[in-house]
Design an enzyme around this catalytic site. Structure first.
Site, PDB file in Angstrom:
ATOM      1  N   GLY A  49       0.822  -1.203   0.000  1.00 21.96           N
ATOM      2  CA  GLY A  49       0.000   0.000   0.000  1.00 21.96           C
ATOM      3  C   GLY A  49       0.856   1.252   0.000  1.00 21.96           C
ATOM      4  NE  ARG A  53     -17.122  -0.846   7.271  1.00 24.94           N
ATOM      5  CZ  ARG A  53     -17.743  -0.779   8.439  1.00 24.94           C
ATOM      6  NH1 ARG A  53     -18.096  -1.888   9.053  1.00 24.94           N
ATOM      7  NH2 ARG A  53     -17.972   0.373   9.015  1.00 24.94           N
ATOM      8  CG  ASN A  86      -9.037  -6.123   3.299  1.00 26.20           C
ATOM      9  OD1 ASN A  86      -8.643  -5.802   2.185  1.00 26.20           O
ATOM     10  ND2 ASN A  86      -9.621  -5.270   4.113  1.00 26.20           N
ATOM     11  CG  ASP A 133      -6.204   0.489  19.145  1.00 23.43           C
ATOM     12  OD1 ASP A 133      -7.019   1.277  18.667  1.00 23.43           O
ATOM     13  OD2 ASP A 133      -5.915  -0.601  18.630  1.00 23.43           O
ATOM     14  CG  HIS A 174      -7.239  -2.086  15.488  1.00 23.55           C
ATOM     15  ND1 HIS A 174      -6.992  -0.977  16.260  1.00 23.55           N
ATOM     16  CD2 HIS A 174      -7.594  -1.628  14.262  1.00 23.55           C
ATOM     17  CE1 HIS A 174      -7.184   0.109  15.524  1.00 23.55           C
ATOM     18  NE2 HIS A 174      -7.559  -0.263  14.308  1.00 23.55           N
TER      19      HIS A 174
END
Length: 413
Positions: free
Chosen positions: A75, A156, A169, A223, A251
């Site tokens: 990516g 999404r 994915n 997080d 997550h």
């Protein structure tokens, strides 16, 4: 002074795998390589190549140079990578004395943008960036990689359930896991960022049996960083005073930011913040929904802070953990002492000696409230695993997530 000269090389794989594909790999030549004429048609465009033979240098200069590490990034033309790649190239992540080669994976559609990324890296003149390659074939891009930072994933779409995202994915990470298995270094460290990252990491791991299971990570550092921020804001302390802040589990919105074991200035967080209702009713939602709150304010997703958290996650593995502290990362649960079922990629409190390895820290206090929360996120991960069982060689699994509550962290597909 090292003066870079631009070059280009093409690289193809075996005909059986390359047939019908456009797969160009732009690669620099190693420091020891002799000069190549700029008129060579195969080198009309490219990245970094030293313009002289380093054997002419004083050995006192070159003997201290570390071996270049190869870092593959998927990516690589996306928003997260746009922030991360320049941190990697600058030495902020692996160290100011660590040469790095970037191996960037894109797609047919994003190939032009990938070339643009390489051009920007060229123009930035990072001394530690010794090599850049780009391509659309993971088998090539993962070649001999020491690290694989797997950012790329499908976003999404409207009306898509978490189960659908897992399937779409999951197929990507099945292919990329197989490519890692064939091409990457046998000690390659893998950090999965693309969501749902815990189960995507599990899929990649199960499809790469030649790599160490414990070397696969899912990103829960963002997080952790968000949880530290909330504790600092609530206590009025600077964030660097927050330690032992662990994220347990997935997550997703079932994640468990652990206030029980957290410290602020070395003192239990619950002693500094005397408000149990805030911890149990507000703290977790504030952490889990932070991405959605950011989008409402700014209209953009948390690409920059995600990139920073990826850098933090890697640094946690290549820098010794401070005594008494921990970091959060999603790792295989095999052999854990907290009663979490084995075979899941689950976030635990970990520490490292700075050698790229880690260990799960034992002895964290798990009270009844924390135990119930950990069980809930464990159950969700088990359901996710069952949804993708066909992608990890387990037949007969049924997906119980369809029609259920959406637990995807807002703003993070």
């Amino acid at each position: 002074e090292i003066l870079p000269r631009l070059c280009r090389t093409g690289m193809t794989r075996k005909a059986s795998r390359s047939a019908g594909r456009r797969s160009v790999l732009v690669r620099a030549v190693a420091a020891q390589a002799p000069p190549v004429a700029a008129t060579d048609s195969k080198k009309a465009y490219g990245v970094f190549k030293l313009s002289y033979d380093t054997t002419n240098e004083d050995p006192a200069l070159t003997r201290s140079w570390k071996k270049t590490i190869k870092v593959a990034v998927t990516g690589a033309s996306g928003n997260i990578a746009n922030h991360l790649l320049f941190m990697l190239a600058s030495g902020e992540v692996y160290g100011k004395d660590q040469p790095i080669a970037l191996q960037l994976l894109g797609s047919e559609r994003s190939y032009g943008a990938l070339e643009g990324v390489a051009m920007e890296l060229e123009d930035s003149l990072y001394p530690l960036l010794r090599e850049v390659s780009i391509g659309i074939d993971p088998y090539e891009v993962f070649g001999d990689a020491d690290w694989a930072l797997m950012i790329g994933a499908k976003p999404r779409g409207p009306g898509m359930e978490r189960a659908d995202l897992l399937q779409q994915n999951g197929e990507i990470f099945q292919v990329q896991g197989r490519a890692l298995n064939e091409s990457a270094s046998r000690d390659c460290k893998v950090l999965v960022v693309g969501n749902p990252c815990n189960t995507n990491a599990l899929i990649a791991m199960e499809n790469a049996p030649n790599l160490k299971r414990k070397n696969f990570h899912a990103l829960t550092r963002l997080d952790e960083n968000r949880a530290k921020c909330q504790l600092a804001l609530k206590s009025g302390k600077f964030y660097t005073s927050v330690s032992r802040m662990c994220i347990w589990g997935n997550h997703s919105t079932t994640q468990v930011p652990d206030y029980v074991n957290a410290r602020i200035g070395g003192v239990p967080a619950t002693d500094i913040i005397d408000d149990m209702s805030w911890f149990q009713e507000e703290f977790t939602p504030k952490v889990a929904l932070r991405g959605g709150a950011l989008i409402k304010k700014w209209g953009r997703s948390s690409a920059a802070s995600t990139a920073v958290s990826v850098a933090d996650a890697v640094r946690s593995l290549v820098t010794p953990t401070a005594p008494g502290d921990c970091f959060s990362t999603g790792v295989i649960s095999d052999g854990n002492t907290y009663g979490v079922r084995e075979g899941l990629v689950f976030s635990f409190p970990c520490r490292s000696k700075g050698d790229g390895d880690y260990e799960i820290i034992n002895g964290f206090i798990v009270d009844e409230w924390l135990r119930n929360k950990i069980k809930a996120t464990e159950d969700e991960l088990q359901k996710e695993k069952e949804c993708v069982s066909h992608l990890i060689g387990i037949m007969g699994g049924a997906c119980a997530l369809r029609g259920g509550e959406d637990t995807t962290v807002p703003g993070e597909n």
